[in-house]
Design an enzyme around this catalytic site. Structure first.
Site, PDB file in Angstrom:
ATOM      1  N   ASP A  10       0.806  -1.222  -0.080  1.00 25.14           N
ATOM      2  CA  ASP A  10      -0.079   0.362   0.041  1.00 25.14           C
ATOM      3  C   ASP A  10       0.505   1.240   0.099  1.00 25.14           C
ATOM      4  OD1 ASP A  10      -2.371   1.708   0.786  1.00 25.14           O
ATOM      5  OD2 ASP A  10      -1.698   2.133   3.267  1.00 25.14           O
ATOM      6  N   ASP A  12       0.050   5.524   0.245  1.00 22.60           N
ATOM      7  CA  ASP A  12      -0.778   6.180   1.603  1.00 22.60           C
ATOM      8  C   ASP A  12      -0.540   5.450   2.812  1.00 22.60           C
ATOM      9  OD1 ASP A  12      -0.386   8.174  -0.334  1.00 22.60           O
ATOM     10  OD2 ASP A  12      -3.292   8.947  -0.148  1.00 22.60           O
ATOM     11  N   ASP A 222      -2.255  -0.627   5.595  1.00 20.00           N
ATOM     12  CA  ASP A 222      -2.062   0.631   7.089  1.00 20.00           C
ATOM     13  C   ASP A 222      -3.931   0.129   7.421  1.00 20.00           C
ATOM     14  OD1 ASP A 222      -3.102   2.479   5.028  1.00 20.00           O
ATOM     15  OD2 ASP A 222      -2.833   3.258   6.707  1.00 20.00           O
TER      16      ASP A 222
HETATM   17 MG   LIG Z   1      -3.236   2.767   3.388  1.00 16.35          MG
END
Ligand SMILES: [Mg+2]
Length: 298
Positions: A10, A12, A222
């Site tokens: 991932d 961001d 996240d």
């Molecule tokens: Mg993310």
């Protein structure tokens, strides 16, 4: 038997800092992975247009996954033979897992009748509206709006009406993902399916590596939209978020980072690459280089 490593990540809040979008802290490890020919594959909610800028900054020639798994783009010359089931788009082979953005816009236009005034989408907001909702710069908002397979929706109505809205979208075949600011309307795709497809291409199309052994997959993320991807990977790196609760996920081979963003990314990826027995503060690129050679490429 040789094992090669594929890293799916991932962006961001994971490889990129949640607030500053910087990945400076990960640069030394990224350079080492490039030296060792270990692909770092972006798997993101971002668009292809946003990725084209970011890949230059990351100095990446690897395949990438856009719009939450809606499509995988593989550079034309990446594998010796073309991956299966792809169409040619610009200089890429594209595996598409969702209908086009236009399809979802038509569906949203139909729902306007019943939910008039209760939602906005990127298309109805326009670049100025996207900037106001996201804090993105003019250029970034324009790139974010060049979507191919999905449409973000800003819900303005009540929670109960939202449930009905989401239900109608699902009945019409849409997948609705709740992001930080927007509902993302797309097809029956997710980051896990995209990882799985790309993994199979590596296994099938790099016979000297894939067939003689297998690829070890490490995924890092996240957010909720990363769970499918983390679940199908051999190793799951859950990056601690500075803004939301710890991710709910069960996995037999999971590492939850203490640090956030790119610091956490380096911490978690290093851990699976062979630095697990070493205290974090002692991790160094030189040590990792030796461990990688002996663990995977000896
Ligand atoms: Mg993310």
């Amino acid at each position: 038997m040789t094992t090669k490593v594929l890293i799916f990540t991932d962006l961001d809040g994971s490889l990129l800092d949640h607030f500053s979008y910087s990945f400076d802290k990960a640069k030394p490890l990224l350079a080492l992975l490039k030296e060792m020919n270990i692909p770092v594959i972006p798997v993101t909610s971002k668009t292809r247009a946003e990725l084209s800028v970011l890949r230059r900054e990351l100095d990446s020639d690897e395949p990438f996954v856009v719009e939450n798994g809606a499509a995988v783009f593989v550079p034309e010359d990446y594998f010796a033979t073309p991956p299966s089931g792809c169409i040619s788009v610009d200089n890429y082979y594209c595996a598409q897992f969702s209908l086009s953005r236009d399809h979802w816009l038509t569906l949203l236009a139909e729902l306007r009748v019943e939910f008039d005034g209760e939602f906005e989408s990127f298309t109805s907001l326009g670049v100025e509206g996207i900037k106001a909702c996201t804090g993105l710069s003019d250029d970034a908002a324009q790139l974010a709006n060049i979507r191919e397979f999905s449409e973000p929706v800003k819900w303005r109505g009540s929670d109960s009406r939202k449930l009905l809205f989401v239900q109608k979208l699902r009945q019409a075949g849409a997948t609705v993902l709740q992001g930080g600011r927007f509902l993302h309307i797309t097809g029956a795709c997710n980051k896990g399916k995209a990882l799985q497809w790309l993994y199979e291409q590596y296994q099938n199309l790099t016979p000297s590596e894939g067939k003689s052994g297998r690829f070890l997959t490490i995924a890092a993320g996240d957010g909720d939209n990363d769970v499918d991807m983390l679940q199908v990977a051999d190793c799951a790196v859950v990056i601690r978020s500075p803004v939301h609760e710890p991710l709910k996920i069960e996995h037999e081979n999971i590492y939850r980072t203490q640090q956030t963003g790119p610091d956490g990314w380096v911490e978690g990826v290093s851990w699976f690459l062979g630095a697990a027995e070493r205290p974090l503060e002692m991790n160094s690129i030189e040590y990792l280089r030796k461990k990688l050679r002996s663990n995977f490429y000896g």
